[in-house]
Design an enzyme around this catalytic site. Structure first.
Site, mmCIF file in Angstrom:
data_model
loop_
_atom_site.group_PDB
_atom_site.id
_atom_site.type_symbol
_atom_site.label_atom_id
_atom_site.label_comp_id
_atom_site.label_asym_id
_atom_site.label_seq_id
_atom_site.Cartn_x
_atom_site.Cartn_y
_atom_site.Cartn_z
ATOM 1 N N CYS A 150 0.810 -1.224 0.000
ATOM 2 C CA CYS A 150 0.000 0.000 0.000
ATOM 3 C C CYS A 150 0.841 1.272 0.000
ATOM 4 C CB CYS A 150 -0.959 0.008 1.192
ATOM 5 S SG CYS A 150 -0.171 -0.272 2.792
ATOM 6 N N HIS A 243 -2.197 7.080 3.179
ATOM 7 C CA HIS A 243 -0.748 7.137 3.371
ATOM 8 C C HIS A 243 -0.196 8.381 2.679
ATOM 9 C CE1 HIS A 243 -0.923 3.372 5.260
ATOM 10 N NE2 HIS A 243 -0.332 2.595 4.377
#
Length: 345
Positions: A150, A243
């Site tokens: 990710c 993120h």
């Protein structure tokens, strides 16, 4: 054409996101849900503690969960999505592929194996050609395709745009990663509230290796990894999703902020249902992107970039993506769409 699909590890965090993505999908029909032996035989409503930010789909709630075993999944399932822990996936996924199933997997096992496609469809769709190598070398009737970590998937599309336009020589990245990336029980509240954790086990190596494979060239037989040196420092912060990453990219050619912004904006998407019309959104405001404001861009499948600055050797920028959608479940679904588009299903 409606493709019957199954989800391995359907009760976990990424498994739930997969169900959220697949249930309304125009081409996919959920036909099998697997989990551990403790959940097998229960309805999905009973087996899963539903935590996704939308109601559990009514047609999924009463589906009976089966064990994660090839003998338990119907033969007419055309495509499997795996969200298994890597320790489980390493053992279980080959058994499914040997049995003839085509699998799009989010698990980290096998990502850097020479004959396993690691793909972001907008970046390296041609790497799917490794499936033929994989079948020849392993004797598998099915196919195994991986999406990247990710944190890796957040920075690689911008890097691909810059590499295409200016060439990459060195990349350094420092991440600010959301707690959902560790799963529901991965980081306790006592660890992360009023805190930041400057280490995520194994994350740096994933970013440093996966990015070079993704940016590599496929010659029809193997992938030649990109030559750029990549160094990563990964940090956990108390945001829920999204993120955020600070990236320093050294380039072979001189680059200006204006030229970089154009290359990023113009980097093409791909004509698949889950890919956004514009893959990379560039912010001029120096304080964007931000997780809370920008993680859901393009239904969580977009990449946001901001803070572009020239450096002595290239460019510095910030990038953001929704880690459980673009970085996990959505990435697997997108790879499933690519497998369908390319005739592997």
């Amino acid at each position: 054409m409606t493709v019957r699909v199954g989800v391995l590890g359907a009760t976990g965090a990424v498994g739930q996101r997969l169900i959220q993505q697949i249930d309304p999908h125009p081409d996919f029909e959920l036909a099998a849900l697997t989990a551990s032996s403790a959940s097998a035989g229960k309805s999905y409503r009973e087996a899963a503690k539903w935590r996704v930010d939308s109601p559990i789909p009514a047609d999924v709630a009463d589906t009976t969960v089966v064990a994660t075993d090839p003998d338990e999944v119907p033969d007419d399932v055309d495509l499997l999505f795996s969200s298994l822990p890597s320790s489980v996936g390493e053992e279980v996924e080959p058994a499914f592929v040997e049995a003839g199933y085509v699998m799009s997997s989010n698990s980290s096992n096998f990502r850097t194996d020479e004959d396993v496609p690691l793909t972001i469809p907008e970046v390296n769709a041609d790497h799917l050609g490794l499936i033929e190598v994989q079948r020849d070398e392993r004797g598998w009737d099915g196919a195994l395709v991986k999406n990247p970590n990710c944190s890796t998937i957040t920075m690689v599309p911008p890097l691909a745009a810059l590499d295409e336009a200016f060439g990459l020589t060195d990349v350094r990245v420092s991440t600010l990663q959301a707690v959902s990336g560790a799963g529901y029980s991965g980081v306790t509240s006592m660890e992360i509230i009023d805190n930041a954790i400057p280490h995520i086990g194994g994350e740096e190596k994933k970013m440093e290796t996966e990015s070079r494979k993704l940016l590599g060239e496929f010659d029809g037989a193997e992938v030649h990894w990109n030559d750029a040196e990549v160094a990563a420092s990964c940090n956990r912060i108390p945001t829920l999703d999204g993120h955020l990453e600070n990236v320093w990219a050294d380039t072979a050619e001189d680059v200006t902020v204006e030229d970089a912004a154009e290359a990023l904006r113009e980097y093409p998407s791909i004509d698949l249902p889950s890919s956004p019309d514009q893959l990379i959104k560039v912010f001029e405001d120096p304080d964007r992107p931000q997780p809370r404001l920008d993680r859901n861009q393009s239904d969580g499948m977009g990449i946001s970039v901001g803070g572009l600055q020239e450096t002595a050797d290239g460019l510095q920028f910030n990038c953001l993506a929704h880690n459980t959608i673009r970085g996990a479940a959505g990435a697997s679904v997108l790879n499933g769409e690519l497998l369908l588009e390319e005739g592997y299903i």
